[in-house]
Design a protein around this motif. Structure first.
Motif, short mmCIF file in Angstrom:
data_model
loop_
_atom_site.label_atom_id
_atom_site.label_comp_id
_atom_site.label_asym_id
_atom_site.label_seq_id
_atom_site.Cartn_x
_atom_site.Cartn_y
_atom_site.Cartn_z
N GLN A 18 0.68 -1.05 -0.02
CA GLN A 18 -0.08 0.04 -0.01
C GLN A 18 0.77 1.37 -0.03
OE1 GLN A 18 -2.49 -1.82 3.42
NE2 GLN A 18 -4.09 -0.28 2.54
N PHE A 116 -1.35 -9.24 3.43
CA PHE A 116 -2.04 -9.61 2.14
C PHE A 116 -1.34 -9.75 0.78
CE2 PHE A 116 -5.65 -6.20 4.11
CZ PHE A 116 -5.51 -7.19 5.13
N ASN A 295 -5.84 -4.73 15.40
CA ASN A 295 -6.21 -3.70 14.62
C ASN A 295 -7.87 -3.30 14.97
OD1 ASN A 295 -3.72 -3.80 13.50
ND2 ASN A 295 -4.46 -4.77 11.52
N TYR A 297 -10.95 -0.82 14.19
CA TYR A 297 -11.47 0.70 13.58
C TYR A 297 -12.91 0.82 13.86
CZ TYR A 297 -7.52 0.36 10.12
OH TYR A 297 -6.43 0.55 9.67
N GLU A 373 -3.18 -0.95 14.22
CA GLU A 373 -3.97 -0.28 13.62
C GLU A 373 -5.23 0.47 14.19
OE1 GLU A 373 -5.18 -1.46 9.48
OE2 GLU A 373 -3.10 -2.76 9.60
N SER A 426 -5.38 2.08 -0.85
CA SER A 426 -6.22 1.44 -0.08
C SER A 426 -6.84 0.24 -0.99
CB SER A 426 -7.66 2.13 0.45
OG SER A 426 -8.47 1.29 0.94
N TRP A 427 -6.57 -1.03 -0.45
CA TRP A 427 -6.87 -2.37 -1.08
C TRP A 427 -8.48 -2.18 -2.30
CZ3 TRP A 427 -2.62 -5.31 -0.83
CH2 TRP A 427 -2.20 -5.34 0.43
N THR A 428 -9.32 -2.07 -1.51
CA THR A 428 -10.60 -1.96 -2.29
C THR A 428 -11.19 -0.72 -2.51
OG1 THR A 428 -12.06 -2.28 -0.43
CG2 THR A 428 -11.03 -4.24 -1.33
N ASN A 429 -10.58 0.40 -2.48
CA ASN A 429 -11.01 1.84 -2.19
C ASN A 429 -10.15 2.53 -2.93
OD1 ASN A 429 -13.00 1.32 0.00
ND2 ASN A 429 -11.34 0.75 1.01
N LYS A 433 -9.86 7.24 -0.30
CA LYS A 433 -10.08 7.11 1.12
C LYS A 433 -8.65 7.30 1.90
CE LYS A 433 -12.05 3.47 4.24
NZ LYS A 433 -12.48 2.22 4.36
N TYR A 435 -6.18 8.18 4.87
CA TYR A 435 -6.04 8.01 6.50
C TYR A 435 -4.65 8.57 7.10
CZ TYR A 435 -8.84 3.64 6.68
OH TYR A 435 -10.16 2.90 6.31
C1 BGP Z 1 -6.87 -3.22 7.60
C2 BGP Z 1 -5.50 -3.28 6.75
C3 BGP Z 1 -5.10 -2.30 6.11
C4 BGP Z 1 -5.84 -1.26 5.89
C5 BGP Z 1 -6.70 -0.86 6.68
C6 BGP Z 1 -7.77 0.19 6.35
O1 BGP Z 1 -7.79 -4.03 7.42
O2 BGP Z 1 -4.73 -4.15 7.56
O3 BGP Z 1 -3.96 -2.79 5.12
O4 BGP Z 1 -6.02 -0.97 4.55
O5 BGP Z 1 -7.53 -2.14 7.11
O6 BGP Z 1 -8.79 -0.34 5.45
P1 BGP Z 1 -9.57 0.02 3.88
O7 BGP Z 1 -8.14 0.37 3.25
O8 BGP Z 1 -10.28 -0.79 3.42
O9 BGP Z 1 -10.01 1.23 4.45
#
Ligand code: BGP
Length: 466
Positions: A18, A116, A295, A297, A373, A426-429, A433, A435
């Motif tokens: 990332q 990942f 982690n 959130y 995280e 961000s993997w899927t965003n 997005k 941070y």
């Molecule tokens: C966690 C991962 C990170 C990061 C974060 C935020 O699950 O370890 O790699 O991506 O989430 O997620 P996202 O980017 O989907 O908002």
């Protein structure tokens, strides 16, 4: 008002894929994401935050802003481009140089072996569903432990549950499989066995430093007090939290965990195989984890649900579009009156406090915890180099207060890594997005401290959350 301990780590978190960019540079081998993202055509992992070239600047910023810890991951394919076999010296040198830079600026590096990014060659042979790949992971870990003697904090995996469910339930990660619970359960278990094998290897060889694992632990609450909703929350928790904590700290799955697992497996026609020898390995490792990385959130309110699985992943930041109803488990709902981000992540710091206290109570030999995280994805506004991200500061405050309260109540939390150090991919965003403490202009790769970076600096200096 809470004051955090003097020796507390105020860190920033990143992950190789990332942050680094340079996916085709320095002899790096392919990962499944390269092809997946290219086919998907939404966004590219290059240049990301170009950490591969910019790391001296990022580490300089850490020092300047009181960030005294950095969480990074090693890209397995920079070391072994094919996952096994020949070593790529350029990749090895890159990480030595990075760690030297951290040392020069007094920033403690927390290093994850797998975030990942399984090498494509191994991924195509079944990723962690294939037991041969467990051997490959352990060999890679052994190489790193031996080679990178300057590292003091290791973690084996980042977020085993999201690996299993994003790959095989939601299908948002390659190989994009949906609702295959046989694969989900086997992947969770096999990765926990690989973790245990790496821990045993680390301890048997007396490598210096500490080792742990990073789990994504999101607290589950019943949507109402009804027995049905309570049961749904129990099932959701059992698979995503309890299963992994049992594996990590007990080395077996408790009766309660197995009951939930069997119920979920039966509803979804799933089968799995846990070998006796796996439990011997896990049991041995269960008292050898030096720390747990968490982690965290958000949390979930769960309601009973008896339909077919229906999921919509909000990967665009269109608030209110998420749907999460899983057959044999339950439905995650929005709770009236609770704030959530544009990506529908509930802001509920009690979830942080509750998970910390629960670990202390249920797994008393957890040793210590690092929050590896936590942070807020936000559509930051950039005006002439100024980024006023008050919403992020508010988020960080309430979550750090929850940590402060847990410490006061006896939980041994030794540090916090804000996700993320700088804006990254961000993997899927993709890239909207954000941070980071530092805004990244992805075209010029220039970094700009956000208001939150100044706030974090004060926090690190005073230890006072306000
Ligand atoms: C966690 C991962 C990170 C990061 C974060 C935020 O699950 O370890 O790699 O991506 O989430 O997620 P996202 O980017 O989907 O908002």
């Amino acid at each position: 008002m809470y004051k955090l301990p003097e020796d507390f780590i105020f860190g920033g978190a990143t992950a190789a894929y990332q942050a680094e960019g340079a996916t085709k540079e320095g002899g790096k081998g392919a990962v499944a994401w390269d092809e997946f993202l290219e086919k998907q055509g939404r966004f590219s992992p290059d240049p990301a935050s170009d950490f591969y070239h910019q790391y001296p600047e990022d580490i300089r910023l850490c020092e300047k802003f009181g960030v005294n810890g950095i969480r990074i991951s090693i890209a397995w394919t920079r070391i072994f481009p094919d996952g096994t076999g020949a070593v790529n010296q350029e990749g090895v040198d890159f990480y030595h140089n990075l760690f030297a830079e951290c040392k020069k600026r007094n920033i403690t590096a927390f290093v994850t072996l797998h975030h990942f990014d399984t090498p494509k060659k191994l991924f195509d042979k079944g990723d962690f569903l294939n037991r041969d790949n467990l051997d490959a992971f352990v060999d890679y870990a052994a190489f790193c432990f031996k080679e990178f003697g300057e590292v003091r904090y290791w973690s084996t995996f980042n977020e085993i549950y999201p690996v299993a469910t994003n790959q095989y339930l939601l299908g948002t990660f390659p190989p994009s499989v949906k609702s295959d619970f046989s694969k989900i359960i086997q992947c969770l278990h096999n990765m926990m066995v690989a973790h245990a094998r790496a821990v045993n290897l680390f301890k048997d060889n007396n490598y210096p430093g500490e080792i742990g694992v990073v789990h994504s632990l999101e607290t589950k609450y019943p949507a109402t007090d009804s027995p049905e909703d309570r049961h749904a929350a129990f099932l959701d928790d059992a698979l995503s939290v309890r299963f992994l904590l049992d594996a990590t700290y007990l080395g077996y799955y408790s009766e309660k965990t197995m009951q939930a697992l069997e119920e979920i497996a039966e509803a979804n026609g799933a089968t799995y195989e846990f070998l006796d020898e796996d439990f011997e390995i896990m049991k041995k490792a269960s008292r050898r984890n030096d720390y747990l990385g968490i982690n965290h959130y958000q949390c979930h309110f769960v309601k009973a649900y008896d339909g077919q699985t229906q999921i919509h992943h909000n990967g665009t930041g269109d608030k209110g579009t998420s749907v999460y109803k899983v057959k044999g488990i339950g439905e995650r709902i929005y709770k009236e009156g609770l704030k959530r981000t544009d990506w529908d992540w509930l802001i509920y710091p009690e979830g942080m406090y509750d998970i910390l206290v629960r670990i202390k109570e249920d797994y008393p030999h957890y040793n210590k915890i690092y929050i590896t995280e936590n942070g807020m994805g936000y559509k930051d506004e950039f005006e002439d180099g100024v980024i006023m991200d008050e919403a992020r500061i508010d988020y960080l405050k309430v979550y750090l207060e929850a940590i402060g309260k847990a410490i006061e109540d006896g939980v041994n939390v030794k540090g916090y890594f804000l996700w993320s150090l700088m804006d990254l991919f961000s993997w899927t965003n993709g890239y909207n997005k954000r941070y980071g403490l530092f805004y990244v202009d992805f075209e010029t790769q220039k970094r700009y401290p956000k208001a939150s970076a100044y706030w974090y600096k004060r926090l690190s200096e005073t230890k006072m959350i306000n």
